[in-house]
Enzyme design. Structure first.
Site, PDB file in Angstrom:
ATOM      1  N   LYS A 182       0.849  -1.192   0.000  1.00 52.88           N
ATOM      2  CA  LYS A 182       0.000   0.000   0.000  1.00 52.88           C
ATOM      3  C   LYS A 182       0.883   1.239   0.000  1.00 52.88           C
ATOM      4  CE  LYS A 182      -3.709   2.239   2.636  1.00 52.88           C
ATOM      5  NZ  LYS A 182      -4.754   2.052   3.656  1.00 52.88           N
ATOM      6  N   ASP A 287     -12.911   4.633  10.468  1.00 55.46           N
ATOM      7  CA  ASP A 287     -13.318   4.490   9.070  1.00 55.46           C
ATOM      8  C   ASP A 287     -13.817   3.064   8.875  1.00 55.46           C
ATOM      9  OD1 ASP A 287     -13.798   5.332   6.520  1.00 55.46           O
ATOM     10  OD2 ASP A 287     -11.730   5.159   5.822  1.00 55.46           O
TER      11      ASP A 287
HETATM   12  P1  ADP Z   1      -7.631   3.288   1.382  1.00 54.32           P
HETATM   13  O1  ADP Z   1      -6.924   3.871   2.555  1.00 54.32           O
HETATM   14  O2  ADP Z   1      -7.292   3.990   0.124  1.00 54.32           O
HETATM   15  O3  ADP Z   1      -9.088   3.123   1.602  1.00 54.32           O
HETATM   16  P2  ADP Z   1      -7.422   0.447   1.880  1.00 54.32           P
HETATM   17  O4  ADP Z   1      -6.353  -0.005   2.823  1.00 54.32           O
HETATM   18  O5  ADP Z   1      -8.799   0.513   2.420  1.00 54.32           O
HETATM   19  O6  ADP Z   1      -6.990   1.822   1.222  1.00 54.32           O
HETATM   20  O7  ADP Z   1      -7.380  -0.507   0.618  1.00 54.32           O
HETATM   21  C1  ADP Z   1      -8.167  -0.231  -0.549  1.00 54.32           C
HETATM   22  C2  ADP Z   1      -8.607  -1.538  -1.175  1.00 54.32           C
HETATM   23  O8  ADP Z   1      -7.470  -2.342  -1.497  1.00 54.32           O
HETATM   24  C3  ADP Z   1      -9.440  -2.386  -0.241  1.00 54.32           C
HETATM   25  O9  ADP Z   1     -10.791  -2.062  -0.323  1.00 54.32           O
HETATM   26  C4  ADP Z   1      -9.169  -3.781  -0.718  1.00 54.32           C
HETATM   27  O10 ADP Z   1      -9.977  -4.081  -1.817  1.00 54.32           O
HETATM   28  C5  ADP Z   1      -7.723  -3.694  -1.212  1.00 54.32           C
HETATM   29  N1  ADP Z   1      -6.811  -4.160  -0.160  1.00 54.32           N
HETATM   30  C6  ADP Z   1      -6.168  -3.408   0.750  1.00 54.32           C
HETATM   31  N2  ADP Z   1      -5.401  -4.150   1.565  1.00 54.32           N
HETATM   32  C7  ADP Z   1      -5.559  -5.421   1.159  1.00 54.32           C
HETATM   33  C8  ADP Z   1      -5.013  -6.676   1.590  1.00 54.32           C
HETATM   34  N3  ADP Z   1      -4.151  -6.760   2.608  1.00 54.32           N
HETATM   35  N4  ADP Z   1      -5.389  -7.802   0.930  1.00 54.32           N
HETATM   36  C9  ADP Z   1      -6.257  -7.723  -0.109  1.00 54.32           C
HETATM   37  N5  ADP Z   1      -6.781  -6.575  -0.571  1.00 54.32           N
HETATM   38  C10 ADP Z   1      -6.452  -5.434   0.043  1.00 54.32           C
HETATM   39 MG    MG Z   2     -10.157   1.906   2.789  1.00 51.15          MG
END
Ligand code: ADP
Ligand code: MG
Length: 520
Positions: A182, A287
């Site tokens: 991320k 959130d």
């Molecule tokens: P943001 O802060 O932009 O909302 P998130 O951490 O919520 O970011 O991640 C956005 C999307 O990425 C999630 O809704 C999910 O679909 C995917 N995602 C994030 N982390 C993971 C993970 N560890 N495994 C699988 N998918 C993930």
């Molecule tokens: Mg998110």
């Protein structure tokens, strides 16, 4: 798309999804490890392939083109790092300062800067005075390179999510384990937040989006690690560098994509139980909604996305807690027709319907603050960091309106989950063979000291510049973001977060990884 050749997909479970099928069965760790691993022999073969010729500059549409990363020289990284260091005190770093920090032989820095510009790793700005700043791509490269040097990441794959303030990619470890990276993008679109904090900015010259993104990543990593150690269902926190967090891949889908559950009331109870247990540990997610709860085929939940968490001692704690709870209840009521008790501070228990799941009340929870302090500081996340970041993303106030998940939000693209269903979208995992540059980072450490000396020796602070640069920078960043979304989605239009279609296929996601691994 079907999951042909996808042995790891496992039996279909009970979760009926709106979106693309990304998961296998369950998220128990041993299973996940096996599922996320591809044959090491393939990987080794791939790494021993002879180098291809250097690529032409990346296309205008910015994707995370890690190809260029392989061909950057030690000097390229040295200068890139010098720009990063200069940005501690300058939004735009004068070329002369870059040169002094990098300490390359005469003229060397300027040639390298040209190369970095060509690859869009730095941006040249001469609007006020002449200088350079890192682009997101440049910052990404520095973080990824550090993670490659540490042996955490060996390859970068396709983008699986675009958030308002993050981009999410698949990455592979050296042993082929697929993980998630991320990249935090604070300041990308929430410059409004920055603008509203001008007073703070004026007193903090070293503030910039790199700093905030780094803090957000560190916070996310530290919380994920601490929560995992306390038995919360979160991804495994693997590592963190700059604005980048590496974590395990959750074998599941965001709850927002799920249209049927076999046991919705049980899932709701589990989720509400998590909010309560978080509060008992002194924390509020802030959130907590259907986008940040992943669910697998066995209806096991995993929570994600932690940069906005606050302590239960926060002055708005009750409001944030109630908002999290409300959001979940509303979603379950709407999507799964579950009845629940309306929000009330003090409700009369005699009126409570036994069929309804009880709404937790913030005041009745026995809360322990400081529970995770030790673990958080072990990850390097200090109280000061917490205070700093809270000034900007206070309790998710820069997040979307978390209480709504209505269909009228179709235009809202804050959380675009990318459905890679055709080959133009799916990027092959790119391996990062950077062994010849191992000592680049070490040599940059020398520069850190040099730079500190230089900066202390009277470089003027440029916090004022930030104000005037806001509009331009915001415009550019927004443009860059739109390009990134477009690039990652190929010819497809950006999907709104509620615009998930049930492709009906079996584990398209896993089959993609399988196919990619064949190409390794
Ligand atoms: P943001 O802060 O932009 O909302 P998130 O951490 O919520 O970011 O991640 C956005 C999307 O990425 C999630 O809704 C999910 O679909 C995917 N995602 C994030 N982390 C993971 C993970 N560890 N495994 C699988 N998918 C993930
Ligand atoms: Mg998110």
């Amino acid at each position: 798309m079907t999951g042909e050749g996808d042995d790891s997909a496992g039996p279909r479970g009970t979760v009926a999804r709106r979106g693309n099928d990304r998961g296998g069965p369950g998220n128990s760790r041993p299973k996940r490890e096996n599922q996320n691993r591809v044959a090491t022999s393939r990987l080794l073969r791939s790494l021993s392939e002879p180098s291809r010729p250097p690529p032409s500059p990346p296309p205008a549409a910015m994707k995370l083109d890690v190809d260029a990363l392989r061909y950057l020289s030690k000097d390229d990284f040295r200068v890139l790092t010098a720009v990063e260091m200069g940005m501690r005190n300058h939004e735009i770093v004068p070329a002369e300062l870059v040169d002094r920090i990098a300490g390359l032989k005469h003229g060397g820095t300027y040639k390298v800067l040209k190369n970095l510009l060509k690859h869009k790793l730095v941006h040249h700005d001469s609007s006020k005075y002449d200088g350079f700043r890192l682009t997101y791509l440049g910052y990404d490269f520095l973080a990824i390179k550090a993670l490659v040097n540490r042996g955490v990441v060996a390859a970068v794959g396709r983008q699986i999510g675009v958030g308002k303030e993050s981009d999410i990619f698949e990455v592979a470890a050296e042993d082929g384990t697929i993980m998630v990276m991320k990249l935090h993008r604070l300041g990308r679109v929430s410059f409004r937040a920055v603008k509203s904090k001008r007073d703070y900015l004026k007193h903090r010259s070293s503030y910039n989006w790199l700093y905030l993104s780094r803090l957000a990543a560190l916070k996310e990593y530290a919380f994920m690690k601490a929560l995992g150690e306390h038995g919360f269902p979160v991804p495994d926190a693997v590592d963190c560098n700059r604005h980048c967090v590496v974590m395990s891949l959750v074998q599941g889908y965001p709850l927002v994509q799920v249209k049927q559950l076999q046991n919705p009331d049980e899932v709701l109870e589990t989720i509400v139980g998590l909010v309560v247990r978080l509060a008992e540990h002194g924390l509020i997610h802030c959130d907590f909604n259907e986008f940040n709860i992943m669910i697998d085929d066995n209806e096991q939940v995993t929570m994600i996305d932690f940069p906005q968490m606050v302590s239960v001692s926060h002055r708005n704690a009750k409001m944030y807690f109630d908002r999290d709870v409300e959001c979940i209840f509303k979603f379950f009521s709407k999507r799964f027709n579950l009845s629940y008790q309306e929000a009330e501070d003090e409700y009369d228990e005699t009126e409570a319907d036994v069929e309804e799941i009880e709404r937790p009340s913030f005041s009745s929870i026995a809360k322990t603050t400081g529970f995770l302090d030790k673990e958080l500081s072990a990850s390097g996340f200090t109280r000061k960091d917490q205070d700093d970041i809270e000034k900007f993303i206070e309790g998710g106030t820069e997040q979307k309106d978390t209480t709504s998940s209505d269909d009228e939000e179709l235009e809202d693209q804050e959380h675009t989950h990318i459905e890679a269903t055709d080959d133009s979208v799916a990027e092959n995992i790119d391996f990062l063979d950077l062994e010849d540059q191992e000592d680049a980072a070490a040599s940059c450490n020398v520069s850190i000291q040099n730079e500190d000396e230089i900066l202390q020796s009277g470089e003027k602070e440029n916090s004022d510049e930030l104000d005037d640069g806001d509009a331009e920078l915001t415009k550019r960043l927004n443009k860059q973001r739109r390009r990134a979304i477009a690039a990652s989605q190929g010819t497809r239009k950006a999907l709104s977060r509620n615009f998930y279609k049930d492709k009906g296929g079996k584990s398209a996601h896993n089959s993609k990884i399988q196919r990619q691994s064949c190409n390794w």
